[in-house]
Design an enzyme around this catalytic site. Structure first.
Site, PDB file in Angstrom:
ATOM      1  CG  ASP A  12      -1.916   1.196   1.119  1.00 33.35           C
ATOM      2  OD1 ASP A  12      -2.863   1.087   0.329  1.00 33.35           O
ATOM      3  OD2 ASP A  12      -1.721   2.211   1.821  1.00 33.35           O
ATOM      4  CD  GLU A  14      -1.847   6.073   2.786  1.00 31.88           C
ATOM      5  OE1 GLU A  14      -2.526   6.997   2.257  1.00 31.88           O
ATOM      6  OE2 GLU A  14      -2.324   4.956   3.060  1.00 31.88           O
ATOM      7  CG  HIS A 150      -7.294   6.707   5.061  1.00 30.94           C
ATOM      8  ND1 HIS A 150      -7.564   6.313   3.759  1.00 30.94           N
ATOM      9  CD2 HIS A 150      -8.504   6.943   5.639  1.00 30.94           C
ATOM     10  CE1 HIS A 150      -8.863   6.334   3.554  1.00 30.94           C
ATOM     11  NE2 HIS A 150      -9.463   6.705   4.677  1.00 30.94           N
ATOM     12  CG  ASP A 155      -5.057   1.539   4.441  1.00 20.59           C
ATOM     13  OD1 ASP A 155      -5.714   1.493   5.499  1.00 20.59           O
ATOM     14  OD2 ASP A 155      -5.061   2.525   3.676  1.00 20.59           O
TER      15      ASP A 155
END
Length: 464
Positions: A12, A14, A150, A155
């Site tokens: 994942d 960000e 988040h 996540d």
């Protein structure tokens, strides 16, 4: 987790926003599995080199202060590649994460080639009875909890927990069957059925992308339809435009043509008729302007900006350039005056009497101040306008341009008169019907430009 899968990574990211072309990665987290057993996990903040917008910081909790001393992507790229090399890269909406990774590696002059698997699409296959397949919906469905929603590792751990819950509910064999099916499919948006791929010919035509309703999202054309459609789903996401289309498309239609000209004409017509959301070029504009040159020296100004009602092929010998706005026409005329030391007052850009302001700046040769003969100035103006002159229709009447596609054995004849596209027909009866009618479509600048380019390529013209 899944003992029959040799190697996969759940990852994942960000980021500072949703567009890989402009936005950058702020955090990476991953867990690597070998034959179902977790072997490694890794996470790091990343200094994106740009400011994190406040609303992104509120969503993720990652601030500019937190990433100030973090490594750049270039500094962690080798470590990251070591974790994902030779594995299947899995992520929730993997096209987002994969697109950002490809963009970051491309900035380092490296090419990332990675087999990917989307856990959103996996959820759709495993739980087709449910409408929501985002992480929040999955958390509610399976009763999952996290304190780090988040954040990258939070996540990732949610995805791992969801896969484990699905394995317990449905059995490992069911999960592996769905995963194998996804790995055989191209990286299509989660809402799009891949079955249509086999039906799309790799020949000329137009494709239409739809979302949840009957209004097209996007209309495009290609001489190799299947390849072009698939290029939209390559995962590169080089623009926010491509990313939005990828997220929203639910249905694809296509219309075959006999060649490139047919595809271009059909694309232009359909965009004007159906006004797709993400097409801006080729839309029909109610405004059209051109520059009209006076017939003689006594008509001041020497150049007038005329509107669509005065733009028709019979007067093209007096018209120069096609513009979508009056501002664009004025700017073009100003540039012509500036580049050729013409008088902006005499040609109609500047009002007033006597010497113009450009002459005072020594940017006009002075026809307005009696320093240049009007005849010479008029001649220089005509010469400066020559590259912009609209071309008169070079034929005595209607013509046809024939195209044939050997793969589909499709033949079409495109009928034109005075730069206007009258019809495209596929047989002699259709051609006879067109020749019998005297109706004319209005002048369309896009058709004019398409036909100009086609004729320059020595297209096979059939006098009708």
């Amino acid at each position: 987790m899944f003992s029959n899968l040799p190697s996969y990574v759940i990852l994942d990211l960000e980021t500072t926003g949703g567009t890989p072309l402009h936005d950058r990665i702020t955090e990476i987290a991953l867990i690597r599995f070998e034959y179902g057993i977790e072997t490694e996990r890794w996470q790091t903040l990343v200094n994106p080199g740009i400011s994190i917008p406040p609303f992104i910081s509120r969503l993720t909790g990652i601030t500019n202060e937190m990433v100030k001393d973090a490594p750049t992507f270039e500094e962690v790229a080798h470590t990251l590649y070591g974790y994902i090399e030779g594995t299947v890269l899995a992520a929730h909406n993997v096209r987002f994460d994969h697109g950002f990774l490809k963009s970051e590696f491309r900035r380092l002059d490296a090419v990332l080639r990675q087999k990917v698997m989307c856990t959103v699409k996996l959820s759709r296959k495993l739980y087709p009875q449910h409408r929501g397949h985002g992480l929040d919906a999955i958390m509610q469905r399976h009763g999952l909890r996290t304190q780090a929603r988040h954040r990258a590792m939070g996540d990732v751990e949610l995805v791992v927990a969801y896969l484990e819950a699905a394995r317990r509910e449905l059995g490992e064999a069911r999960i592996l069957e769905a995963v194998a099916s996804l790995l055989r499919e191209p990286s299509l948006p989660a809402g799009l059925d891949a079955a249509f791929l086999e039906e799309i010919p790799d020949s000329p035509g137009v494709y239409l992308f739809y979302g949840e309703n009957d209004l097209p999202l996007y209309i495009g054309k290609s001489v190799t339809l299947r390849s072009r459609v698939m290029s939209h789903f390559s995962g590169d996401h080089s623009s926010s435009h491509d990313m939005r289309i990828g997220r929203e498309v639910r249905r694809v239609e296509w219309i075959g043509t006999a060649g490139e000209l047919g595809a271009l004409l059909l694309e232009s017509r359909l965009i004007k008729e159906r006004l797709p959301v993400y097409n801006r070029v080729l839309r029909r504009s109610p405004n059209l302007f051109s520059l009209s040159l006076a017939n003689g020296l006594n008509q001041i100004p020497l150049v007038n900006i005329v509107t669509r009602d005065e733009i028709y092929p019979e007067v093209f010998e007096h018209l120069y350039g096609l513009f979508r706005s009056k501002k664009a026409a004025t700017e073009a005329l100003s540039a012509i005056a500036r580049d050729n030391r013409l008088c902006p007052r005499v040609i109609g850009i500047e009002s007033g009497k006597g010497a113009c302001f450009a002459y005072q700046l020594k940017r006009c040769d002075g026809v307005c101040a009696g320093k240049e003969k009007p005849e010479l100035h008029y001649l220089r103006l005509k010469q400066a306008l020559v590259p912009f002159r609209l071309k008169t229709w070079p034929y005595g009447g209607r013509i046809g341009i024939r195209e044939h596609d050997e793969a589909s054995n499709r033949t079409e004849v495109h009928v034109f008169e005075s730069w206007c596209h009258l019809a495209t027909v596929g047989d002699e009866r259709g051609l006879e019907d067109v020749l019998e009618t005297r109706s004319m479509s209005g002048f369309d600048p896009d058709t004019y430009k398409l036909l100009q380019r086609c004729l320059k390529k020595n297209a096979s013209v059939i006098p009708l």
